[in-house]
Design an enzyme around this catalytic site. Structure first.
Site, short mmCIF file in Angstrom:
data_model
loop_
_atom_site.label_atom_id
_atom_site.label_comp_id
_atom_site.label_asym_id
_atom_site.label_seq_id
_atom_site.Cartn_x
_atom_site.Cartn_y
_atom_site.Cartn_z
N CYS A 400 -11.77 -1.46 1.24
CA CYS A 400 -10.86 -2.48 1.75
C CYS A 400 -11.09 -2.57 3.26
CB CYS A 400 -9.41 -2.12 1.46
SG CYS A 400 -8.87 -0.55 2.18
N GLY A 402 -9.47 -4.02 7.03
CA GLY A 402 -8.36 -4.58 7.78
C GLY A 402 -8.59 -6.05 8.07
#
Length: 416
Positions: A400, A402
Site C-alpha cells: 500500500c 500513502g
C-alpha cells in the site's frame, strides 16, 4: 476457490499457458543474482539508532560488492528507495563510492512511500530491459530513528480546497487505518488475531534460522545510556516479540483514539530502521559472468484509489498485475503483502480471497518492522528466501502507498 485451483492446474499442464510463459527462461529475461538485507532494528532505541543513512547504505552496498564476486566496474546504476531523507540522492552516491563502486556507476533515490524499495527494483529492471544499462543495483533503506513521512506543514489551501481527495492526502496513516476498519467492518478482534499470527510466524522463522540466508551482519556504533559509544555487529531482527498472543494484544489501548479504537501499537507496523538490496542484469549476461540466478523479474504495476483508504492498495494492484499476465492467486506460492496496519492486511486478505498460509509466511511488518523505503525490497528478499526453502516458484509482492496507491510485483524463483 475450487474453480480457481482447476484453472491453475490446466494452465500448468498446458505448454502454451501463461504460467509456463512466465516461468520460461530466455536470454533477455531480467534476473536477480543477489538478494540481501540488513537486520531490522527498533527505531530510536535499537541497533541503528545512532547510524547515519549514508553509513547504512554504504555498509549494505559493501556487502553487495563483496558477496557478489562481481566486477564493480560492470555496475552502471544504483537506485535507492527512501522516503524521509530529502538528501538521499547525495547520500547513496557517496555511499556507493565509499563501498567500492567506481564513479562510472550512477546513483539516484526514488520515493513512492512504502513501495519505494519495490519501485527501485522496477526502475532498474526496466532500465535493463530497454537497454539503458546492463547491470544495476536496486536498494531500499530507511532510518526512521531520524524521521518519518509526515508533512512538515499543511498543503496549500488552493490545492486542498478544490478537492476533498486532495485534502485527504494529508491524513496521517493511523487515521487511514481507522477509516479502513470502519468503512469495511474490519473488527479489532480480526486485527489482533492477524497481528498475533504475524508475530508467531516471525518468531518461528527466527528460531528456525530461516532468515539467516537473507540477513547480512552489519557493524555499526551505538551510544549507550551512559553516553559511551561502542561498536556492535547486528545480525538479527529486533522487533519480533516472542510469546505474543491474541489475548495480550487485545489489552493494548488504541493508538489513535481521536480517529478510532481499533488500531494499536500491537496490530500496526513497527517504526524501524534497515535496508535491503538486489543486483539485476539480463540472464545472458549472468550466465556469461557465472553469476548465480536467484530469480526472474516478471513485471510490476501501479494502481490508484482513494487516499483516505490508502491501506487497501494491494486489493487493486494485485488483480491488475495478475490480469496483465493472465494468472491467478492460485498460481502463486508466496504472497508478500505489506502489513502497514492489520486493518488493511485483513481487508486485502479477505477481499482477494488470499490463502493465509501463503501470505507472509515468515510474518510481516507488524512483527518484523517497516523501514518505509526498504520494505518493498525487503519483501522480495524475504519472499525469495522462503521460496528457496520450500522449493517453490512464484512470488507476488504488494504494497500500500500513502496518498492512495498500490504497487505489486511478480517474480519467479529459480533456485528450486
Amino acid at each position: 476457490m475450487a474453480a480457481e485451483r482447476i484453472g491453475s492446474i490446466i494452465r500448468h499442464l498446458n505448454p502454451g499457458s501463461s504460467i509456463n510463459t512466465i516461468q520460461s527462461k530466455n536470454a533477455d529475461d531480467v534476473v536477480i543474482t543477489l538478494a540481501i538485507r540488513t537486520p531490522l532494528t527498533k527505531a530510536k532505541k535499537g541497533g541503528f539508532k545512532d547510524t547515519s543513512l549514508e553509513y547504512l547504505v554504504y555498509a549494505l552496498l559493501k556487502e553487495v560488492r563483496e558477496r557478489s564476486n562481481l566486477d564493480p566496474a560492470l555496475v552502471e546504476d544504483i537506485c535507492l528507495g527512501n522516503v524521509s531523507d530529502s538528501k538521499a540522492a547525495y547520500k547513496v552516491r557517496a555511499a556507493s563510492l565509499a563501498a567500492g563502486f567506481p564513479n562510472t556507476a550512477g546513483a539516484s533515490s526514488v520515493n513512492r512511500f512504502c513501495s519505494s524499495g519495490l519501485k527501485a527494483i522496477a526502475d532498474i529492471a526496466h532500465s535493463i530491459s530497454n537497454g539503458s544499462i546492463s547491470v544495476g543495483i536496486a536498494a531500499g533503506a530507511e532510518l526512521m530513528s531520524l524521521g518519518g513521512d509526515r508533512l512538515d506543514e499543511p498543503l496549500d489551501d488552493a490545492v486542498i480546497t478544490v478537492s476533498q481527495e486532495a485534502a485527504d492526502c494529508m491524513e496521517p496513516m493511523g487515521w487511514t487505518s481507522e477509516n479502513v476498519s470502519r468503512d469495511f467492518d474490519v473488527l479489532r478482534e480480526s486485527m489482533d488475531k492477524f497481528a498475533a499470527e504475524s508475530f508467531r510466524r516471525a518468531e518461528e522463522a527466527q528460531k528456525a534460522g530461516w532468515f539467516d540466508d537473507e540477513i547480512v551482519p552489519i557493524k555499526t556504533k551505538v551510544k549507550g545510556p551512559d553516553g559511551e559509544v561502542r561498536e556492535v555487529t547486528l545480525t538479527k531482527d529486533e522487533g519480533i516479540r516472542p510469546g505474543t498472543t491474541f489475548e495480550g494484544l487485545s489489552k493494548i489501548r488504541a493508538a489513535f483514539p481521536q480517529w478510532g479504537s481499533n488500531t494499536t501499537g500491537g496490530n500496526a507496523s513497527q517504526v524501524t530502521d534497515g535496508g535491503a538490496a538486489v543486483i539485476l542484469m539480463k540472464r545472458s549476461l549472468a550466465i556469461k559472468l557465472g553469476q548465480p540466478i536467484l530469480a526472474k523479474y516478471v513485471g510490476s504495476t501501479i494502481a490508484g484509489l482513494a487516499p483516505r483508504i490508502m491501506g487497501i492498495g494491494p486489493s487493486v494492484a494485485i488483480p491488475k498485475l495478475l490480469s496483465t499476465y493472465n494468472v491467478t492467486l492460485a498460481d502463486m506460492d508466496v504472497v508478500e503483502v505489506n502489513e502497514a496496519f492489520a486493518s488493511m492486511a485483513v481487508y486485502c486478505r479477505d477481499k482477494l480471497g488470499l490463502d493465509w498460509e501463503k501470505m507472509n509466511p515468515r510474518g510481516g511488518a507488524i512483527a518484523l518492522g517497516h523501514p518505509l523505503g526498504a520494505t518493498g525490497a525487503r519483501q522480495v528478499v524475504t519472499g525469495l528466501s522462503e521460496l528457496r526453502r520450500t522449493k517453490k516458484k512464484m512470488l507476488l509482492t504488494s504494497m500500500c502507498i500513502g496518498t492512495g496507491q498500490g504497487m505489486a510485483g511478480l517474480f519467479v524463483n529459480e533456485q528450486v
